[in-house]
Motif scaffolding. Sequence first.
Motif, PDB file in Angstrom:
ATOM      1  N   THR A 240       0.825  -1.216   0.000  1.00  0.00           N
ATOM      2  CA  THR A 240       0.000   0.000   0.000  1.00  0.00           C
ATOM      3  C   THR A 240       0.857   1.262   0.000  1.00  0.00           C
ATOM      4  N   ALA A 241       2.173   1.071   0.143  1.00  0.00           N
ATOM      5  CA  ALA A 241       3.046   2.242   0.292  1.00  0.00           C
ATOM      6  C   ALA A 241       2.909   3.206  -0.881  1.00  0.00           C
ATOM      7  N   PHE A 242       2.802   2.669  -2.091  1.00  0.00           N
ATOM      8  CA  PHE A 242       2.767   3.571  -3.257  1.00  0.00           C
ATOM      9  C   PHE A 242       1.498   4.428  -3.240  1.00  0.00           C
ATOM     10  N   LEU A 243       0.383   3.815  -2.807  1.00  0.00           N
ATOM     11  CA  LEU A 243      -0.859   4.595  -2.738  1.00  0.00           C
ATOM     12  C   LEU A 243      -0.791   5.621  -1.609  1.00  0.00           C
ATOM     13  N   ALA A 244      -0.179   5.193  -0.496  1.00  0.00           N
ATOM     14  CA  ALA A 244      -0.049   6.107   0.644  1.00  0.00           C
ATOM     15  C   ALA A 244       0.807   7.308   0.257  1.00  0.00           C
ATOM     16  N   ASP A 245       1.830   7.048  -0.546  1.00  0.00           N
ATOM     17  CA  ASP A 245       2.665   8.145  -1.050  1.00  0.00           C
ATOM     18  C   ASP A 245       1.831   9.147  -1.832  1.00  0.00           C
ATOM     19  N   ARG A 246       1.011   8.601  -2.726  1.00  0.00           N
ATOM     20  CA  ARG A 246       0.176   9.490  -3.537  1.00  0.00           C
ATOM     21  C   ARG A 246      -0.824  10.232  -2.682  1.00  0.00           C
ATOM     22  N   PHE A 247      -1.290   9.543  -1.650  1.00  0.00           N
ATOM     23  CA  PHE A 247      -2.261  10.183  -0.760  1.00  0.00           C
ATOM     24  C   PHE A 247      -1.616  11.378  -0.042  1.00  0.00           C
ATOM     25  N   VAL A 248      -0.390  11.171   0.434  1.00  0.00           N
ATOM     26  CA  VAL A 248       0.331  12.264   1.107  1.00  0.00           C
ATOM     27  C   VAL A 248       0.466  13.453   0.146  1.00  0.00           C
ATOM     28  N   ALA A 249       0.819  13.152  -1.102  1.00  0.00           N
ATOM     29  CA  ALA A 249       1.004  14.221  -2.086  1.00  0.00           C
ATOM     30  C   ALA A 249      -0.319  14.941  -2.352  1.00  0.00           C
ATOM     31  N   SER A 294      -6.598  -0.778  -7.784  1.00  0.00           N
ATOM     32  CA  SER A 294      -7.782  -1.634  -7.709  1.00  0.00           C
ATOM     33  C   SER A 294      -8.598  -1.265  -6.475  1.00  0.00           C
ATOM     34  N   ALA A 295      -9.845  -1.727  -6.467  1.00  0.00           N
ATOM     35  CA  ALA A 295     -10.712  -1.450  -5.323  1.00  0.00           C
ATOM     36  C   ALA A 295     -10.071  -1.997  -4.045  1.00  0.00           C
ATOM     37  N   ASP A 296      -9.430  -3.146  -4.154  1.00  0.00           N
ATOM     38  CA  ASP A 296      -8.769  -3.738  -2.981  1.00  0.00           C
ATOM     39  C   ASP A 296      -7.661  -2.839  -2.452  1.00  0.00           C
ATOM     40  N   GLN A 297      -6.915  -2.312  -3.386  1.00  0.00           N
ATOM     41  CA  GLN A 297      -5.801  -1.453  -2.973  1.00  0.00           C
ATOM     42  C   GLN A 297      -6.315  -0.193  -2.281  1.00  0.00           C
ATOM     43  N   VAL A 298      -7.369   0.399  -2.872  1.00  0.00           N
ATOM     44  CA  VAL A 298      -7.953   1.586  -2.242  1.00  0.00           C
ATOM     45  C   VAL A 298      -8.516   1.211  -0.874  1.00  0.00           C
ATOM     46  N   GLY A 299      -9.108   0.009  -0.794  1.00  0.00           N
ATOM     47  CA  GLY A 299      -9.614  -0.472   0.491  1.00  0.00           C
ATOM     48  C   GLY A 299      -8.492  -0.580   1.505  1.00  0.00           C
ATOM     49  N   GLY A 300      -7.345  -1.068   1.060  1.00  0.00           N
ATOM     50  CA  GLY A 300      -6.184  -1.184   1.947  1.00  0.00           C
ATOM     51  C   GLY A 300      -5.766   0.177   2.478  1.00  0.00           C
ATOM     52  N   LEU A 301      -5.781   1.152   1.571  1.00  0.00           N
ATOM     53  CA  LEU A 301      -5.411   2.517   1.970  1.00  0.00           C
ATOM     54  C   LEU A 301      -6.405   3.044   3.005  1.00  0.00           C
ATOM     55  N   PHE A 302      -7.681   2.762   2.740  1.00  0.00           N
ATOM     56  CA  PHE A 302      -8.737   3.218   3.649  1.00  0.00           C
ATOM     57  C   PHE A 302      -8.528   2.648   5.057  1.00  0.00           C
ATOM     58  N   GLU A 303      -8.278   1.331   5.117  1.00  0.00           N
ATOM     59  CA  GLU A 303      -8.079   0.684   6.421  1.00  0.00           C
ATOM     60  C   GLU A 303      -6.843   1.240   7.115  1.00  0.00           C
ATOM     61  N   LEU A 304      -5.816   1.453   6.319  1.00  0.00           N
ATOM     62  CA  LEU A 304      -4.569   1.992   6.857  1.00  0.00           C
ATOM     63  C   LEU A 304      -4.817   3.359   7.507  1.00  0.00           C
ATOM     64  N   LEU A 305      -5.542   4.216   6.764  1.00  0.00           N
ATOM     65  CA  LEU A 305      -5.818   5.563   7.273  1.00  0.00           C
ATOM     66  C   LEU A 305      -6.698   5.507   8.519  1.00  0.00           C
ATOM     67  N   LYS A 306      -7.643   4.552   8.470  1.00  0.00           N
ATOM     68  CA  LYS A 306      -8.565   4.420   9.595  1.00  0.00           C
ATOM     69  C   LYS A 306      -7.835   3.996  10.859  1.00  0.00           C
ATOM     70  N   GLY A 307      -6.763   3.219  10.652  1.00  0.00           N
ATOM     71  CA  GLY A 307      -6.026   2.686  11.802  1.00  0.00           C
ATOM     72  C   GLY A 307      -5.129   3.709  12.479  1.00  0.00           C
ATOM     73  N   VAL A 308      -4.920   4.849  11.830  1.00  0.00           N
ATOM     74  CA  VAL A 308      -4.015   5.828  12.436  1.00  0.00           C
ATOM     75  C   VAL A 308      -4.673   6.456  13.644  1.00  0.00           C
ATOM     76  N   LYS A 309      -3.974   6.438  14.757  1.00  0.00           N
ATOM     77  CA  LYS A 309      -4.561   7.023  15.972  1.00  0.00           C
ATOM     78  C   LYS A 309      -4.268   8.520  16.031  1.00  0.00           C
TER      79      LYS A 309
END
Length: 309
Positions: A240-249, A294-309
């Motif tokens: 998910t790192a590549f998507l997270a990178d894009r999200f940060v940008a 893919s939808a799965d990858q975006v889902g992974g990003l979503f869960e990742l973001l949700k998990g941040v405290k």
Amino acid sequence: MSAAHDDAHAHAPEQPEVSHPLLWSALILGIMAFLAWLFFHFLFQGMHVARHMEKIHTDQAGEPEPNHDQLSRNNSQAVVDEGQAIYNAKCASCHGAQGNTNPTNLKPAPRNFHSEDWKNDKGGSPYALYLVLTKGYNTMPAFPGLSPEQRYAVDHYITETWTKKLNANAYVADNSDDLKKQIPPPGATGVEGAERHPERVELKGPVRSLLAGIAHGESVQVKSVRAWAALARNGAKPETAFLADRFVALVDAQPALGQHLHVAVKAGDRKRFDTLLAGSDGSGAVRADFSLASADQVGGLFELLKGVK
Ligand code: HEC
């Protein structure tokens, strides 16, 4: 009322009066809060539009017209001296100490009083230059803080010191008869106001602090959303790192969108999250950065973001 009814009433157990003061108060408070919200919502929207889109028409009504005829002709040494002090304090920063240099990067350049002609449609007559200072002219700001006498004084300083001696063709001693007919009589009020770009309007105390407060609040939110995205990026798994990178940008480039995304994730609203990522403007345009995921990858990003405290 029937007798039977009276009877029934008489035998009914004593009923306490039914009223819910708490409910009523809550309702009234709720309505008040809503009205206050409405008020500020439109106030800020209006402020935003006013500050960034349109020129503000500041009516100078209330400033009674001075005796233009008298002030136009009074270029005594005392007046010119007063004008010099004002010039040095308020004008030299743009027109240069000697009226012929350009310490700014403004285009068109501030008028060179030694050599250039006037551009305003009333020319170089005293009243015309008074209007330049009263209403502003293009990027030349208005000076509502100077009294009419001071505006005339600084204009006389310019024309007597430089125009008359070095730029004689541009020197106009008095208002033309035609112009005199257009000049409002002394004491008249409510004549044309100044049009100024909103960024140049000086804010008065409470409004300034209100806006500063909002701007501060916004910048705090923007920072916290950025920090949130960065935390997620640090915790991302390789896939998910590549998507997270894009999200940060993305959050970096579009802070407002970042805030909406943050809200969507905190609410667990995956659909909204997807919509926002796909292009929030409803145009159907897909954000190139995320369209290939893919939808799965975006889902992974979503869960990742949700998990941040
Ligand atoms: C922020 C910079 C700035 C300041 C401060 C400033 N001016 Fe100007 N001024 C300009 C610019 C720029 C122009 C030229 C505008 C144009 O040509 O469109 C100009 C033009 C003028 C003109 C010519 C108008 C015309 O019809 O051609 C006069 C007169 C003038 N300024 C007087 C003053 C006086 C007096 C002050 C001080 C009270 C002052 N200016 C302060 C930027 C400034």
